[in-house]
Design an enzyme around this catalytic site. Structure first.
Site, mmCIF file in Angstrom:
data_model
loop_
_atom_site.group_PDB
_atom_site.id
_atom_site.type_symbol
_atom_site.label_atom_id
_atom_site.label_comp_id
_atom_site.label_asym_id
_atom_site.label_seq_id
_atom_site.Cartn_x
_atom_site.Cartn_y
_atom_site.Cartn_z
ATOM 1 N N ASP A 188 0.815 -1.215 0.000
ATOM 2 C CA ASP A 188 0.000 0.000 0.000
ATOM 3 C C ASP A 188 0.853 1.271 0.000
ATOM 4 O OD1 ASP A 188 -2.380 -1.327 -0.148
ATOM 5 O OD2 ASP A 188 -2.940 -1.050 1.954
ATOM 6 N N ASP A 248 -0.428 14.631 21.842
ATOM 7 C CA ASP A 248 0.648 14.269 20.914
ATOM 8 C C ASP A 248 0.429 14.825 19.517
ATOM 9 O OD1 ASP A 248 1.889 12.938 22.924
ATOM 10 O OD2 ASP A 248 1.630 10.922 22.117
#
Length: 299
Positions: A69, A168
């Protein structure tokens, strides 16, 4: 709608940087020699592996990605500005973007030459960072802290504040990309054909910051305060060498073209096959129990 067949005179190749490709590459070379087609390699930034003479994606009839992918994503980005279709060939297990396996390279090319394929139009998210020309993400855009400290993210939809949080970072994903980093961060999967993007906070520190699904006609603005360590940005897994402060999105319909065959595995079926989505243990245990009871009755 299936497209009419036609000659494939020139194939552009994008390859995985280190995965074994000998069988697939040999089959591809054999097909091009048999059909009098030219095989060239499309340059990809950061890709040092060379397997064919260089060639421009604008001059080919088809771009073939050998790998997985990630390789197919790189090929889609190279092909998109020139409206070239991309055939993803899995040199490993089939993924969400690969149309066939390395064992059937010649069969897949025969089907394409005969017109036995479909165009799968993939949308993208255009992302303007600090007012610059937009980058396009087919899967997702990720803003993530660069150092040990948290970043502060503000999310605005059509000018209205949704949430501010410290954590984050944040993931902005298309329906295609929603089963990748977004799902891992606790966001929802968007079914194929959904005209929306999903915004998912990453490791938010307190507060109430659920993922948000936004229609493609809405404008999204992300304000980033990087703190002492700063923040970095990634487009489809590729790190860009600049620090974002203000991000604005736009929808790019039919950005890239992926080759799809009629007998292709559907998206949700593929997620289940790869066990990215699995049934709950209680349901699986019930199935095992019923199967065992059925086996006893049949004896």
């Amino acid at each position: 709608m299936s497209l009419a067949g036609g000659p494939i005179d020139r194939i552009g190749l994008v390859v995985h940087p280190h995965r074994p490709l000998l069988g697939a590459l040999a089959a591809l070379e054999a097909w091009t020699q048999r059909h009098g087609a030219e095989l060239v390699q499309v340059p990809i930034a950061g890709q040092d592996r060379v397997v064919a003479p260089p060639g421009d994606a604008a001059t080919v009839d088809l771009v073939v990605a050998l790998g997985g992918d990630g390789t197919t994503l790189a090929a889609l980005h190279a092909a998109a500005p020139h409206a070239k279709p991309v055939l993803g060939i899995a040199c490993g297990s089939l993924g969400a973007l690969t149309a066939t396996s390395a064992d059937d390279v010649e069969g897949a090319l025969d089907r394409m030459a005969a017109g036995d394929w479909h165009r799968r139009a993939l949308p993208g998210v255009g992302v303007s960072v600090d007012g610059k020309v937009p980058y396009i993400a087919i899967n997702d855009l990720v803003v993530v802290r660069r150092g040990a400290n948290q970043v502060v993210i503000g999310v605005y939809v059509d000018g209205e504040l949704y949430v501010r949080f410290a954590g984050d970072g944040v993931v902005i994903a298309t329906p295609l990309g929603s089963s990748a980093y977004t799902m891992a961060a606790g966001g929802p999967i968007l079914a194929t054909g959904t005209e929306a993007i999903v915004i998912t906070p990453v490791a938010a520190h307190g507060g109430s910051t659920p993922p948000l699904v936004v229609g493609v006609r809405s404008s999204v603005r992300i304000a980033v305060e990087g703190g002492h360590g700063g923040a970095r940005i990634e487009f489809d897994g590729q790190i860009k060498d600049f620090e974002p402060h203000a991000i604005e999105t736009s929808w790019r319909e039919d950005y890239a073209t992926l080759v799809r065959f009629d007998d292709a595995e559907r998206t949700l079926a593929g997620l289940r096959r790869r066990r990215i989505i699995t049934d709950s243990p209680r349901v699986l245990a019930r199935d095992d129990r019923e199967a065992a009871e059925g086996a006893v009755l049949s004896e």
